[in-house]
Design a protein around this motif. Structure first.
Motif, PDB file in Angstrom:
ATOM      1  N   LEU A  46      -1.213   5.870   7.483  1.00  0.00           N
ATOM      2  CA  LEU A  46      -0.640   5.804   6.141  1.00  0.00           C
ATOM      3  C   LEU A  46      -0.171   7.166   5.642  1.00  0.00           C
ATOM      4  CD1 LEU A  46       0.032   4.177   3.592  1.00  0.00           C
ATOM      5  CD2 LEU A  46      -2.313   4.601   2.807  1.00  0.00           C
ATOM      6  N   LYS A  47      -0.975   8.190   5.831  1.00  0.00           N
ATOM      7  CA  LYS A  47      -0.616   9.532   5.354  1.00  0.00           C
ATOM      8  C   LYS A  47       0.680  10.025   5.991  1.00  0.00           C
ATOM      9  CE  LYS A  47      -5.257  11.175   4.137  1.00  0.00           C
ATOM     10  NZ  LYS A  47      -6.303  12.203   4.419  1.00  0.00           N
TER      11      LYS A  47
ATOM     12  N   ARG B  37       1.928   6.778  -6.877  1.00  0.00           N
ATOM     13  CA  ARG B  37       0.816   7.639  -7.303  1.00  0.00           C
ATOM     14  C   ARG B  37       1.122   9.117  -7.085  1.00  0.00           C
ATOM     15  NH1 ARG B  37      -3.418  10.412  -5.539  1.00  0.00           N
ATOM     16  NH2 ARG B  37      -2.894  10.101  -3.332  1.00  0.00           N
ATOM     17  N   ARG B  38       1.791   9.428  -5.993  1.00  0.00           N
ATOM     18  CA  ARG B  38       2.040  10.816  -5.617  1.00  0.00           C
ATOM     19  C   ARG B  38       3.316  11.409  -6.227  1.00  0.00           C
ATOM     20  NH1 ARG B  38       0.139  12.589  -0.163  1.00  0.00           N
ATOM     21  NH2 ARG B  38       2.252  13.406   0.104  1.00  0.00           N
TER      22      ARG B  38
ATOM     23  N   ASN C  98       4.201   2.157  10.734  1.00  0.00           N
ATOM     24  CA  ASN C  98       3.090   2.488   9.852  1.00  0.00           C
ATOM     25  C   ASN C  98       1.774   2.427  10.625  1.00  0.00           C
ATOM     26  OD1 ASN C  98       1.574   3.047   7.554  1.00  0.00           O
ATOM     27  ND2 ASN C  98       1.499   0.896   6.928  1.00  0.00           N
TER      28      ASN C  98
ATOM     29  N   THR D  75       0.842  -1.207   0.000  1.00  0.00           N
ATOM     30  CA  THR D  75       0.000   0.000   0.000  1.00  0.00           C
ATOM     31  C   THR D  75       0.874   1.253   0.000  1.00  0.00           C
ATOM     32  OG1 THR D  75      -1.725  -1.161   1.229  1.00  0.00           O
ATOM     33  CG2 THR D  75      -1.830   1.241   1.220  1.00  0.00           C
ATOM     34  N   ILE D  76       1.925   1.240   0.794  1.00  0.00           N
ATOM     35  CA  ILE D  76       2.855   2.370   0.867  1.00  0.00           C
ATOM     36  C   ILE D  76       3.490   2.617  -0.491  1.00  0.00           C
ATOM     37  CG2 ILE D  76       5.099   3.115   1.792  1.00  0.00           C
ATOM     38  CD1 ILE D  76       4.268   1.712   4.440  1.00  0.00           C
TER      39      ILE D  76
ATOM     40  N   GLU E 206       8.656  10.530   2.052  1.00  0.00           N
ATOM     41  CA  GLU E 206       8.943  11.587   1.068  1.00  0.00           C
ATOM     42  C   GLU E 206       9.964  12.581   1.622  1.00  0.00           C
ATOM     43  OE1 GLU E 206       4.725  11.669  -1.428  1.00  0.00           O
ATOM     44  OE2 GLU E 206       4.987  12.992   0.297  1.00  0.00           O
TER      45      GLU E 206
ATOM     46  N   LYS F  64       2.471   1.719  -3.519  1.00  0.00           N
ATOM     47  CA  LYS F  64       1.483   2.176  -4.509  1.00  0.00           C
ATOM     48  C   LYS F  64       1.183   3.665  -4.325  1.00  0.00           C
ATOM     49  CE  LYS F  64      -0.848  -2.197  -5.486  1.00  0.00           C
ATOM     50  NZ  LYS F  64      -2.100  -2.983  -5.381  1.00  0.00           N
ATOM     51  N   GLU F  65       1.083   4.098  -3.076  1.00  0.00           N
ATOM     52  CA  GLU F  65       0.784   5.501  -2.794  1.00  0.00           C
ATOM     53  C   GLU F  65       1.968   6.398  -3.152  1.00  0.00           C
ATOM     54  OE1 GLU F  65      -1.772   8.616  -1.529  1.00  0.00           O
ATOM     55  OE2 GLU F  65      -2.043   6.555  -2.208  1.00  0.00           O
TER      56      GLU F  65
ATOM     57  N   ILE G  20       3.687   8.042   4.563  1.00  0.00           N
ATOM     58  CA  ILE G  20       4.043   8.504   3.217  1.00  0.00           C
ATOM     59  C   ILE G  20       4.804   9.830   3.288  1.00  0.00           C
ATOM     60  CG2 ILE G  20       3.132   9.332   1.011  1.00  0.00           C
ATOM     61  CD1 ILE G  20       2.950   6.314   1.366  1.00  0.00           C
TER      62      ILE G  20
END
Length: 228
Positions: free
Chosen positions: A201-202, A57-58, A198, A50-51, A209, A53-54, A205
């Motif tokens: 999730l936000k 995406r970002r 984790n 999930t991490i 970053e 994929k996000e 991420i």
């Protein structure tokens, strides 16, 4: 005469320092342009997929590294998108041809990270994201010390169990095997640069970053020091 000597000495030292300064500036610019190898590892159920994929995406500058595997394809998985599914015979042929930057046996199946894609991606100035097991993470760090290796932990063992059961991808025997394997996986933490829990999730991420962004300003001047 004394004044001339002092002036020559000053000019020489200034020239030497300017050359070294220029080398640092050039290396700094090189660091900003070069792509990063980002490794994400952790126990089953910690949220790695999930991490990843996000993050993809970002961030348009991050490319996902698609691994080769000998395990059977699961429902919903797409060959060439989730994994490259190959036979053991094909896998071992690639091992002999040295087409993997790292490979390992995980839960009775083989997984390998293709070398060509990794090299071409970072040369193009893009970051490459590897979701691999701890054996692979250790091998990547050994071959590429500059890589960013991030170990993901769950908030608790109870939460981890709940996540694994809820995803309904493994039978009871597989779940027990994965939970027993946690202690072994944790021993590899020493090969990782960062540890993140984790829980949200936000937040996870954003933290990753930040790690990626700040890493571009880390000094990597070993070649300059050796020559100096």
């Amino acid at each position: 005469m004394c004044g001339c000597v002092n002036e020559l000495t000053i000019n020489y030292e200034l020239s030497t320092n300017m050359n070294l300064l220029q080398k640092y500036i050039e290396q700094y610019k090189k660091n900003l342009k070069k792509g990063k190898i980002i490794v994400i590892s952790g126990p089953s159920g910690c949220g790695k997929t999930t991490i990843c994929k996000e993050l993809i995406r970002r961030n348009k500058n991050i490319v996902f590294s698609i691994s080769y595997t000998t395990r059977p394809k699961k429902i919903g998985e797409v060959n060439g998108k989730d994994y490259f599914f190959v036979s053991e015979k094909e896998f071992w042929k690639m091992v002999r041809q040295k087409k993997f930057v790292e490979w390992a046996k995980v839960y009775n199946n083989y997984y390998g990270t293709p070398k060509k894609n990794l090299v071409e991606t970072i040369k193009a100035g893009k970051d490459i994201l590897l979701e691999i097991d701890v054996q692979g993470g250790k091998n990547i760090k050994k071959q590429h010390p500059e890589s960013l290796c991030i170990f993901i932990l769950p908030p608790s063992l109870e939460v981890l169990k709940e996540r694994i059961v809820k995803r309904k991808r493994e039978d009871l025997a597989e779940i027990k095997t994965r939970l027993r394997n946690i202690e072994k996986e944790l021993k590899y933490i020493k090969y990782y640069d960062y540890i993140l829990i984790n829980d949200d999730l936000k937040d996870t991420i954003k933290n990753i970053e930040t790690i990626i962004s700040s890493s571009r300003f880390c000094k990597n001047f070993s070649e300059i020091w050796r020559k100096k």
